[in-house]
Design a protein around this motif. Structure first.
Motif, PDB file in Angstrom:
ATOM      1  N   VAL A  49       0.848  -1.185   0.000  1.00 33.89           N
ATOM      2  CA  VAL A  49       0.000   0.000   0.000  1.00 33.89           C
ATOM      3  C   VAL A  49       0.887   1.240   0.000  1.00 33.89           C
ATOM      4  CG1 VAL A  49      -1.811   1.261   1.215  1.00 33.89           C
ATOM      5  CG2 VAL A  49      -1.750  -1.250   1.309  1.00 33.89           C
ATOM      6  N   GLU A  50       0.632   2.143  -0.936  1.00 30.09           N
ATOM      7  CA  GLU A  50       1.399   3.394  -0.977  1.00 30.09           C
ATOM      8  C   GLU A  50       0.888   4.323   0.115  1.00 30.09           C
ATOM      9  OE1 GLU A  50       2.832   6.886  -4.115  1.00 30.09           O
ATOM     10  OE2 GLU A  50       1.674   5.156  -4.814  1.00 30.09           O
ATOM     11  N   ILE A  51       1.828   4.994   0.809  1.00 34.82           N
ATOM     12  CA  ILE A  51       1.433   5.826   1.952  1.00 34.82           C
ATOM     13  C   ILE A  51       1.849   7.280   1.843  1.00 34.82           C
ATOM     14  CG2 ILE A  51       1.238   3.993   3.673  1.00 34.82           C
ATOM     15  CD1 ILE A  51       4.134   4.620   4.495  1.00 34.82           C
ATOM     16  N   GLY A  52       2.571   7.677   0.773  1.00 31.91           N
ATOM     17  CA  GLY A  52       2.893   9.086   0.663  1.00 31.91           C
ATOM     18  C   GLY A  52       4.195   9.367  -0.036  1.00 31.91           C
ATOM     19  N   PRO A  53       4.611  10.636  -0.025  1.00 34.36           N
ATOM     20  CA  PRO A  53       5.848  11.059  -0.679  1.00 34.36           C
ATOM     21  C   PRO A  53       7.087  10.449  -0.032  1.00 34.36           C
ATOM     22  CG  PRO A  53       4.407  12.931  -0.206  1.00 34.36           C
ATOM     23  CD  PRO A  53       3.852  11.760   0.529  1.00 34.36           C
ATOM     24  N   ALA A  54       8.234  10.704  -0.666  1.00 33.09           N
ATOM     25  CA  ALA A  54       9.490  10.107  -0.206  1.00 33.09           C
ATOM     26  C   ALA A  54       9.890  10.592   1.181  1.00 33.09           C
ATOM     27  CB  ALA A  54      10.602  10.416  -1.208  1.00 33.09           C
ATOM     28  N   GLU A  55       9.615  11.856   1.493  1.00 31.70           N
ATOM     29  CA  GLU A  55      10.024  12.425   2.781  1.00 31.70           C
ATOM     30  C   GLU A  55       9.464  11.570   3.926  1.00 31.70           C
ATOM     31  OE1 GLU A  55       9.596  14.301   5.712  1.00 31.70           O
ATOM     32  OE2 GLU A  55      11.733  14.706   5.491  1.00 31.70           O
ATOM     33  N   PRO A  56      10.320  11.098   4.835  1.00 31.70           N
ATOM     34  CA  PRO A  56       9.848  10.196   5.900  1.00 31.70           C
ATOM     35  C   PRO A  56       8.657  10.717   6.689  1.00 31.70           C
ATOM     36  CG  PRO A  56      12.240  10.231   5.854  1.00 31.70           C
ATOM     37  CD  PRO A  56      11.792  11.292   4.889  1.00 31.70           C
ATOM     38  N   ARG A  57       8.639  12.014   6.985  1.00 31.34           N
ATOM     39  CA  ARG A  57       7.539  12.548   7.795  1.00 31.34           C
ATOM     40  C   ARG A  57       6.195  12.438   7.078  1.00 31.34           C
ATOM     41  NH1 ARG A  57       9.005  14.943  12.386  1.00 31.34           N
ATOM     42  NH2 ARG A  57      11.197  15.524  12.649  1.00 31.34           N
ATOM     43  N   ALA A  58       6.245  12.344   5.750  1.00 32.39           N
ATOM     44  CA  ALA A  58       5.014  12.233   4.977  1.00 32.39           C
ATOM     45  C   ALA A  58       4.655  10.786   4.675  1.00 32.39           C
ATOM     46  CB  ALA A  58       5.148  13.019   3.670  1.00 32.39           C
ATOM     47  N   SER A  59       5.497   9.846   5.085  1.00 31.25           N
ATOM     48  CA  SER A  59       5.242   8.445   4.758  1.00 31.25           C
ATOM     49  C   SER A  59       5.496   7.537   5.959  1.00 31.25           C
ATOM     50  CB  SER A  59       6.096   8.016   3.543  1.00 31.25           C
ATOM     51  OG  SER A  59       7.468   8.351   3.732  1.00 31.25           O
ATOM     52  N   TYR A  60       6.736   7.093   6.141  1.00 33.36           N
ATOM     53  CA  TYR A  60       7.024   6.105   7.175  1.00 33.36           C
ATOM     54  C   TYR A  60       6.903   6.653   8.602  1.00 33.36           C
ATOM     55  CZ  TYR A  60       8.727   3.437   3.199  1.00 33.36           C
ATOM     56  OH  TYR A  60       8.818   2.778   2.001  1.00 33.36           O
ATOM     57  N   LEU A  61       6.882   7.969   8.749  1.00 33.02           N
ATOM     58  CA  LEU A  61       6.670   8.588  10.057  1.00 33.02           C
ATOM     59  C   LEU A  61       5.270   9.176  10.184  1.00 33.02           C
ATOM     60  CD1 LEU A  61      10.115  10.385  10.607  1.00 33.02           C
ATOM     61  CD2 LEU A  61       9.294   8.302  11.730  1.00 33.02           C
ATOM     62  N   ASN A  62       4.428   8.914   9.203  1.00 32.08           N
ATOM     63  CA  ASN A  62       3.068   9.437   9.192  1.00 32.08           C
ATOM     64  C   ASN A  62       2.139   8.388   9.808  1.00 32.08           C
ATOM     65  OD1 ASN A  62       0.463  10.305   8.596  1.00 32.08           O
ATOM     66  ND2 ASN A  62       1.050  11.166   6.618  1.00 32.08           N
ATOM     67  N   ALA A  63       1.858   8.531  11.084  1.00 29.76           N
ATOM     68  CA  ALA A  63       1.068   7.529  11.800  1.00 29.76           C
ATOM     69  C   ALA A  63      -0.323   7.370  11.201  1.00 29.76           C
ATOM     70  CB  ALA A  63       0.973   7.901  13.279  1.00 29.76           C
ATOM     71  N   ASP A  64      -0.945   8.477  10.843  1.00 33.84           N
ATOM     72  CA  ASP A  64      -2.298   8.400  10.280  1.00 33.84           C
ATOM     73  C   ASP A  64      -2.313   7.610   8.985  1.00 33.84           C
ATOM     74  OD1 ASP A  64      -3.269   9.906  12.376  1.00 33.84           O
ATOM     75  OD2 ASP A  64      -3.190  11.811  11.286  1.00 33.84           O
ATOM     76  N   ALA A  65      -1.309   7.837   8.126  1.00 36.94           N
ATOM     77  CA  ALA A  65      -1.252   7.119   6.847  1.00 36.94           C
ATOM     78  C   ALA A  65      -1.015   5.629   7.070  1.00 36.94           C
ATOM     79  CB  ALA A  65      -0.149   7.707   5.967  1.00 36.94           C
ATOM     80  N   LEU A  66      -0.180   5.286   8.039  1.00 36.10           N
ATOM     81  CA  LEU A  66       0.103   3.878   8.323  1.00 36.10           C
ATOM     82  C   LEU A  66      -1.133   3.160   8.854  1.00 36.10           C
ATOM     83  CD1 LEU A  66       3.604   4.364   9.983  1.00 36.10           C
ATOM     84  CD2 LEU A  66       3.181   3.198   7.814  1.00 36.10           C
TER      85      LEU A  66
END
Length: 505
Positions: A49-66
């Motif tokens: 599942v794609e969760i956002g842009p490359a910037e970590p805060r917008a993806s792998y650090l984005n709790a809501d998106a995860l």
């Protein structure tokens, strides 16, 4: 047991977690940023599942998106891996609030053990030795405490890790500046400028104990790991068991670690880290409330899958095996392979891993995060994989690690493989005679001098190879070089063109 688990991470640890989940009959779901589209961890899992842009805060650090990805994929639980949000209490709370299971400790445990001041207090309550220290915001009071402990001291971030915000201070005159500097770093890295002091333990080793807890007060250990081979407080090569720990010391250290895990009613897998002084005294350093990067060495020696244990504790609420089931056999070393240039200050690298050949030695394990043609993005930690060597004895394990490192090839990107090969062959490593500062104090300068020295024999060999392949033809025998046609290339390397590639070590 869970049917689907979201792996809230990337790279080698995401692949590692997915492997065990699939062996357990659980479907792993990957997440990926725009930069990781098509990455190895997305290819090995059942769904991505794609969760956002490359910037970590917008993806792998984005709790809501995860959490949204977990809900959308029908997952019942979330495994955080290591790094990113693995030790974030707010994320663990949000996962549970969403009706999902967090495969790890409780938010309260993450919060308590993540604050190093609170962790020190809990360790002391559990009877675990702690390094003499002091805390507070009054610089003058801290200076008096440092003088009472004796110089040098170490300034540390209360919520820190990985050496960030850490300063060694030798006298009172340097303390004020160190406190100000460390506070700035801590505020930027961890959102909290709180600091504390510890007495510096000279020539110490870093030894940690792997623990498992059921969340209700029961806990066991899976012996210790030796993690003293570090550079700037970052581990490079780890081993299990420690060559500095005998049976009597092991009994005391593991008992202390289990006592602390029981004191906090710890849930899941965690690591109690100690400083081991040259005189055999040991002191609580911190607790990592997650799976460690170096967990493979423990798995190789004990035969227990720590990811499987994490999942079973989260799903069943009990320990999957007892202390008497932990029977260590043999020895294991792990080396972390990074996309970084060790000869140039370990500068992180990015690009494409054009050709990757991981070792296939019979006594080697590989936890890989990339394969041939995979991209290595600039946005994340540059770890590419881990190579572990196992043997019946320490010497055999180190031999197998060295052979595996020699076999590994990653072309297209500069890696730290030359550094790891040299380190594994160092006499001090073979003897187990090192401490946490040995690499920087005695090894690194010599390695850098050799790694950056001119290598004319390589140039000659390359030119000869180019000529043999017909890439470059020099002037015919007996021809005046000065009168040779100007169209004839004068530089074999230039004529060879794109055959040159980084990461050929």
């Amino acid at each position: 047991m869970f049917r689907r688990v979201l792996v809230a991470n990337r790279g080698e640890i995401a692949c590692r977690v997915a492997q065990t989940l699939q062996e357990m009959g659980v479907r792993p779901v990957a997440v990926f940023s725009e930069a990781d589209r098509g990455a190895l961890h997305t290819r090995v899992m059942d769904e991505a599942v794609e969760i956002g842009p490359a910037e970590p805060r917008a993806s792998y650090l984005n709790a809501d998106a995860l959490i949204a990805a977990a809900k959308r994929a029908g997952c019942e639980a979330v495994h955080p891996g290591y790094g990113f949000l693995s030790e974030n209490a707010a994320f663990a709370e949000a996962v549970e609030a969403a009706g999902l299971v967090f495969i790890g400790p409780t938010p309260e445990q993450i919060r308590a053990m993540g604050d190093k001041r609170a962790a020190r207090a809990l360790a002391a309550e559990a009877g675990v030795p702690v390094v003499p220290g002091a805390e507070g915001g009054d610089g003058e009071a801290l200076a008096r405490a440092a003088e009472a402990m004796g110089w040098p001291v170490v300034v540390k971030a209360a919520l820190g890790g990985g050496g960030k915000g850490m300063k060694v201070v030798a006298d009172r005159a340097a303390l004020a500046e160190a406190l100000e500097s460390a506070g700035r770093v801590a505020a930027a890295a961890f959102g909290d400028a709180a600091l504390y002091l510890e007495k510096r333990v000279e020539r110490a080793r870093h030894v940690e104990v792997q623990v498992l807890g059921d969340g209700r007060g029961a806990a066991i250990h899976l012996i210790e790991r030796e993690c003293s081979l570090q550079r700037r407080h970052q581990k490079v090569i780890e081993e299990c068991p420690s060559p500095a720990v005998d049976d009597a010391l092991r009994e005391r250290m593991t008992a202390a670690a289990v006592a602390l895990a029981r004191r906090v009613r710890y849930r899941g897998a965690g690591t109690i880290e100690f400083l081991l002084a040259p005189d055999g005294a040991f002191y609580f350093l911190e607790m990592n409330t997650r799976l460690q990067v170096e967990h493979p060495v423990t798995e190789m020696v004990t035969g227990h899958d720590l990811v499987r244990a994490q999942v079973r504790i989260a799903a069943e609420g009990r320990l999957p095996f007892a202390q008497h089931d932990v029977v260590p056999r043999g020895h294991a070393f792990e080396a972390r392979v990074y996309a970084e240039d060790a000869a140039r200050g370990f500068l992180p690298q990015a690009g494409e891993a054009v050709r990757v050949r991981w070792p296939r030695q019979p006594f080697a394990r590989v936890d890989a995060g990339v394969e041939s043609a995979d991209a290595v993005p600039v946005h994340y930690d540059p770890i590419l994989g881990k190579i572990t060597g196992f043997g019946a004895t320490r010497d055999q394990a180190l031999f197998h690690l060295t052979a595996a490192l020699d076999e590994a090839r990653l072309h297209g990107i500069v890696t730290n493989l030359p550094f790891l090969r040299a380190l594994a062959r160092a006499p001090e490593v073979r003897r187990g005679a090192f401490d946490t500062e040995w690499i920087e104090r005695e090894f690194l300068a010599a390695f850098a001098a050799v790694a950056t020295a001119p290598a004319p024999e390589l140039a000659v060999a390359a030119a000869a190879l180019a000529e043999a392949l017909g890439v470059w033809q020099g002037p015919a025998a007996g021809t005046d070089v000065a009168a040779a046609p100007t169209a004839t290339p004068a530089d074999a390397f230039r004529a060879a063109g794109r055959w040159r590639q980084p990461g050929l070590a």
